[in-house]
Design an enzyme around this catalytic site. Sequence first.
Site, PDB file in Angstrom:
ATOM      1  N   SER A  60      28.159  39.097  38.239  1.00 11.81           N
ATOM      2  CA  SER A  60      28.669  40.324  38.877  1.00 11.81           C
ATOM      3  C   SER A  60      29.812  40.932  38.104  1.00 11.81           C
ATOM      4  CB  SER A  60      29.146  40.018  40.308  1.00 11.81           C
ATOM      5  OG  SER A  60      28.049  39.779  41.133  1.00 11.81           O
ATOM      6  N   ASP A  99      20.447  27.547  45.678  1.00 10.93           N
ATOM      7  CA  ASP A  99      21.490  27.805  44.677  1.00 10.93           C
ATOM      8  C   ASP A  99      22.736  26.969  44.967  1.00 10.93           C
ATOM      9  OD1 ASP A  99      22.611  29.231  42.490  1.00 10.93           O
ATOM     10  OD2 ASP A  99      23.551  30.673  43.845  1.00 10.93           O
ATOM     11  N   HIS A 157      32.724  33.397  38.786  1.00 16.27           N
ATOM     12  CA  HIS A 157      32.097  33.820  40.046  1.00 16.27           C
ATOM     13  C   HIS A 157      32.975  34.805  40.845  1.00 16.27           C
ATOM     14  CE1 HIS A 157      29.599  30.142  39.471  1.00 16.27           C
ATOM     15  NE2 HIS A 157      28.698  30.844  40.129  1.00 16.27           N
TER      16      HIS A 157
HETATM   17  O1  G3H Z   1      24.925  31.449  41.716  1.00 23.26           O
HETATM   18  C1  G3H Z   1      25.172  32.648  41.940  1.00 23.26           C
HETATM   19  C2  G3H Z   1      25.792  33.489  40.948  1.00 23.26           C
HETATM   20  O2  G3H Z   1      26.416  32.767  39.965  1.00 23.26           O
HETATM   21  C3  G3H Z   1      26.432  34.753  41.436  1.00 23.26           C
HETATM   22  O3  G3H Z   1      27.782  34.932  41.064  1.00 23.26           O
HETATM   23  O4  G3H Z   1      28.616  36.457  42.849  1.00 23.26           O
HETATM   24  O5  G3H Z   1      29.788  36.258  40.706  1.00 23.26           O
HETATM   25  O6  G3H Z   1      27.575  37.362  40.789  1.00 23.26           O
HETATM   26  P1  G3H Z   1      28.466  36.333  41.363  1.00 23.26           P
HETATM   27 ZN    ZN Z   2      26.685  30.630  40.521  1.00 24.46          ZN
END
Ligand code: G3H
Ligand code: ZN
Length: 283
Positions: free
Chosen positions: A208, A83, A177
């Site tokens: 999130s 990722d 994020h």
């Molecule tokens: O690539 C990972 C995600 O975009 C997670 O983002 O921590 O804001 O849920 P988040």
């Molecule tokens: Zn991300």
Amino acid sequence: MSTARLTEILAAARGAGVGVGAFNVISIEHAEALTAGAEQAGTPVVLQISENAVKYHQALRPIGLATLAIAEAASVPVVVHLDHATRPELVSEAVELGFGSVMFDASVLDYDANVAATAAVVAQCHAAGVDVEAEIGEVGGKDGVHAPGARTRPDEAAAFAAATGVDALAVAVGSSHAMTERTSKLDLDLIGEISAAVPVPLVLHGSSGVPDDEIARAVRAGMTKINIATHLNVVFTDEVRARLGADAQLVDTRKYLGPARDAVAAEVARLLTLLRAPADPLG
Ligand code: G3H
Ligand code: ZN
């Protein structure tokens, strides 16, 4: 069961109008919890290891191989995905380790440079049978600052997908994020426009901060891969804090990491069930 291909899982989900959960692995307990949650829900899942998690461990190989082993033992299809990789050499290492897919994130570059860098990674990965996600229109918050204002243009997204050959596309539609409160409002009309313009599945980063009903609306509007990390760390850490707070003598790490792992598994199962049936919460 062997690990799964991202393209197969996303194509099936897009065709059925449902979402696929993609959750981040930091420790081995995360990989165990995410897989257990998917088994409870009876759905596919994406386990993703970010470049930041690799920095934390100072290596990809140990956490990568552990995650692959957990994925291979699962009773549901599990994709192991790299990722937010910005370094092509990290992509190469993931390919060598046997990851099924990678996200190459050159979204900070201008359009032409993003296309050139992403197309090179796509060529390399496709030659090795590995799928590629990329990003156009930078989703904010990767630097720790909430920045929900960025937007991806549908025409640029379509041109980017065609020019690079990516298998999935992350777009900016209002999420950001690392939010610990679930208060984001998404640009649902824009999701629909991008989905109609782009032939590959769309990815929502920074989920999130997006409440359940808005996630369901996003899936109905055309989002397929839903990335959630921080929210599960909130669940994990709340449980650790509660266990340690309840017993000042507690020192066995299994006595608080185990319950935290169980709490994350239960929340993953709930989220995956929501993604498979994104019914209109208003009826
Ligand atoms: O690539 C990972 C995600 O975009 C997670 O983002 O921590 O804001 O849920 P988040
Ligand atoms: Zn991300």
